[in-house]
Design an enzyme around this catalytic site. Structure first.
Site, PDB file in Angstrom:
ATOM      1  N   SER A  15       0.841  -1.209   0.000  1.00  0.00           N
ATOM      2  CA  SER A  15       0.000   0.000   0.000  1.00  0.00           C
ATOM      3  C   SER A  15       0.868   1.248   0.000  1.00  0.00           C
ATOM      4  CB  SER A  15      -0.914   0.013   1.230  1.00  0.00           C
ATOM      5  OG  SER A  15      -1.741  -1.126   1.238  1.00  0.00           O
ATOM      6  N   ASN A  95      -5.486  -8.940  -8.079  1.00  0.00           N
ATOM      7  CA  ASN A  95      -5.475  -9.699  -6.831  1.00  0.00           C
ATOM      8  C   ASN A  95      -6.763 -10.472  -6.573  1.00  0.00           C
ATOM      9  OD1 ASN A  95      -6.158  -6.843  -6.700  1.00  0.00           O
ATOM     10  ND2 ASN A  95      -6.615  -7.175  -4.552  1.00  0.00           N
ATOM     11  N   GLN A 123       1.020  -8.691  -6.783  1.00  0.00           N
ATOM     12  CA  GLN A 123       0.573 -10.066  -7.021  1.00  0.00           C
ATOM     13  C   GLN A 123       1.460 -10.781  -8.042  1.00  0.00           C
ATOM     14  OE1 GLN A 123      -1.953 -11.916  -5.699  1.00  0.00           O
ATOM     15  NE2 GLN A 123      -2.474 -10.330  -4.228  1.00  0.00           N
ATOM     16  N   SER A 143       5.220  -6.402  -2.250  1.00  0.00           N
ATOM     17  CA  SER A 143       4.901  -6.607  -0.839  1.00  0.00           C
ATOM     18  C   SER A 143       5.347  -8.007  -0.411  1.00  0.00           C
ATOM     19  CB  SER A 143       3.396  -6.452  -0.629  1.00  0.00           C
ATOM     20  OG  SER A 143       3.077  -6.750   0.706  1.00  0.00           O
ATOM     21  N   HIS A 145       4.651 -10.086   2.064  1.00  0.00           N
ATOM     22  CA  HIS A 145       3.752 -11.171   2.515  1.00  0.00           C
ATOM     23  C   HIS A 145       3.000 -11.825   1.369  1.00  0.00           C
ATOM     24  CE1 HIS A 145      -0.324  -9.116   2.783  1.00  0.00           C
ATOM     25  NE2 HIS A 145       0.463  -8.072   2.629  1.00  0.00           N
ATOM     26  N   THR A 181      13.637   4.612  10.960  1.00  0.00           N
ATOM     27  CA  THR A 181      14.561   3.482  11.035  1.00  0.00           C
ATOM     28  C   THR A 181      13.991   2.274  10.290  1.00  0.00           C
ATOM     29  OG1 THR A 181      15.244   4.311  13.175  1.00  0.00           O
ATOM     30  CG2 THR A 181      15.862   2.035  12.649  1.00  0.00           C
ATOM     31  N   CYS A 268      -8.305  -7.263   1.832  1.00  0.00           N
ATOM     32  CA  CYS A 268      -8.150  -5.911   2.366  1.00  0.00           C
ATOM     33  C   CYS A 268      -9.507  -5.242   2.511  1.00  0.00           C
ATOM     34  CB  CYS A 268      -7.276  -5.069   1.446  1.00  0.00           C
ATOM     35  SG  CYS A 268      -5.819  -5.941   0.886  1.00  0.00           S
TER      36      CYS A 268
HETATM   37  C1  LIG Z   1      -2.045  -6.911  -1.086  1.00  0.00           C
HETATM   38  C2  LIG Z   1      -1.999  -5.934  -2.204  1.00  0.00           C
HETATM   39  C3  LIG Z   1      -1.604  -4.606  -1.968  1.00  0.00           C
HETATM   40  C4  LIG Z   1      -1.317  -4.082  -0.591  1.00  0.00           C
HETATM   41  O1  LIG Z   1      -0.177  -4.650  -0.031  1.00  0.00           O
HETATM   42  P1  LIG Z   1       0.065  -4.532   1.566  1.00  0.00           P
HETATM   43  O2  LIG Z   1       1.449  -5.029   1.753  1.00  0.00           O
HETATM   44  O3  LIG Z   1      -0.971  -5.387   2.205  1.00  0.00           O
HETATM   45  O4  LIG Z   1      -0.083  -3.089   1.920  1.00  0.00           O
HETATM   46  C5  LIG Z   1      -1.527  -3.754  -3.050  1.00  0.00           C
HETATM   47  N1  LIG Z   1      -1.808  -4.185  -4.283  1.00  0.00           N
HETATM   48  C6  LIG Z   1      -2.176  -5.449  -4.555  1.00  0.00           C
HETATM   49  C7  LIG Z   1      -2.447  -5.859  -5.950  1.00  0.00           C
HETATM   50  C8  LIG Z   1      -2.288  -6.367  -3.512  1.00  0.00           C
HETATM   51  O5  LIG Z   1      -2.668  -7.615  -3.778  1.00  0.00           O
END
Ligand SMILES: *Cc1c(COP(=O)(O)O)cnc(C)c1O
Length: 328
Positions: A15, A95, A123, A143, A145, A181, A268
């Site tokens: 994000s 996503n 993604q 991202s 995760h 940091t 989300c």
């Molecule tokens: C999950 C997602 C985000 C946001 O990522 P976060 O690390 O959760 O802030 C943005 N864009 C897409 C396409 C996503 O799947």
């Protein structure tokens, strides 16, 4: 990623990367009197809500539609480009429905027209061959995760020559592009996860895709079930299905109690009563969108799991339909 270290800025996630990319691109344009931005209706809210804010700042926004199977066409980008277009932002892969977008063609178009191009690659990162060497991608968001790394760590790639605008005032961390940091453990974890994802990409993608096709076939045996978005090109593990007569609001908790975690649209947006904007953009009715769920197949699943999941989903959908029928 085959990029220069100076082109990488560590952020707090996808994000934040999206926010920073859009604000940077818009403001670089504004310095040259360009105040028009192009994106698509299917973007993540991190992009759409950044655009909403930029609109309040006086930018003009064009949101391109998507086809019934979930793609934005380079031709629609070409038609939307104007002499005052500052930035185009199109996601690499969606996503909610998993469709992979023609970002290289779109990036090339942008470059031929002197327009900056950003892609939300959150993604796509672990499953696509993103090529930064051709220079058609100016900025890209990642991202951790989303590729089995830790939560709360992300990357904003910015091609050399693009001065990112810092969203956070403070110290000179990240070469002045992100004060505060750095979260070193999460960043190291992200790098390790990305390396692993890149090494395993080819084999894992094929394995997961076969699992998705297995799940899809099994679910389609039930009547009144449809898949949303094209199967190809798409992310290997993302499957979005509509189950007529089984509202996801009811189906989700039932599946949750059986240990199956799926989502209605974007995770989300969970807790939000609005039907998915992506499914509506595909042409689904609000009712159909509210009876749709997204399966995201992860690395820890095998064929046996898929068969179990399919049987449980079919059981609950059938029960919900009976209940619904009895109600009327
Ligand atoms: C999950 C997602 C985000 C946001 O990522 P976060 O690390 O959760 O802030 C943005 N864009 C897409 C396409 C996503 O799947």
């Amino acid at each position: 990623l085959s990029v220069h270290p100076s082109e990488i800025t560590f952020t707090g996630g996808g994000s934040e990367s999206d926010n920073q990319a859009l604000i940077t691109g818009a403001h670089i344009g504004a310095q040259k009197g360009k105040r028009h931005l192009i994106s698509t209706v299917m973007e993540h809210h991190a992009v759409l809500h950044s655009l909403r804010r930029l609109k309040e700042e006086g930018f003009e926004i064009t949101l391109l539609p998507i086809s019934k199977d979930g793609f934005v066409s380079p031709e629609s980008v070409r038609k939307a480009l104007r002499p005052d277009t500052a930035l185009v932002s199109v996601m690499a892969a969606n996503n909610e429905i998993g469709t992979i977008q023609p970002i290289e063609a779109i990036g090339t178009l942008c470059h031929e027209n002197g327009v900056l191009f950003h892609t939300d690659a959150v993604q796509g990162a672990a499953h696509m061959d993103l090529d930064f060497t051709k220079g058609v991608i100016d900025m890209a968001s990642f991202s951790a995760h989303k590729f089995h790394g830790p939560k709360g760590a992300g990357i904003l790639y910015a091609r050399r020559g693009i001065e990112l605008e810092s969203l956070i005032e403070g110290g000179a961390q990240e070469r002045g592009k992100r004060a505060g940091t750095e979260n070193i453990p999460a960043i190291v974890g992200m790098a390790a996860a990305l390396e692993k994802a890149m090494q395993e990409k080819t084999v894992e993608s094929a394995r997961i895709r076969a699992l998705k096709e297995r799940l899809r076939e099994k679910l389609l045996v039930l009547k009144g079930v449809r898949q949303n978005g094209a199967l190809s090109p798409s992310l290997p593990g993302t499957l979005n299905m509509t189950f007529d007569g089984a509202p996801s609001e009811a189906l989700l908790p039932l599946l949750g109690m059986d240990g199956i975690c799926v989502s209605a649209g974007s995770a989300c947006a969970s807790g939000s009563p609005e039907p998915s904007h992506v499914l509506l953009a595909l042409g689904l009715s609000a009712k159909q969108a509210r009876s749709s769920i997204r399966f995201s197949l992860g690395a820890d699943l095998d064929e046996k799991d898929i068969d179990t999941i399919a049987a449980i989903v079919i059981g609950h959908v059938t029960a919900l339909r009976k209940l619904h029928h009895a109600d009327q």
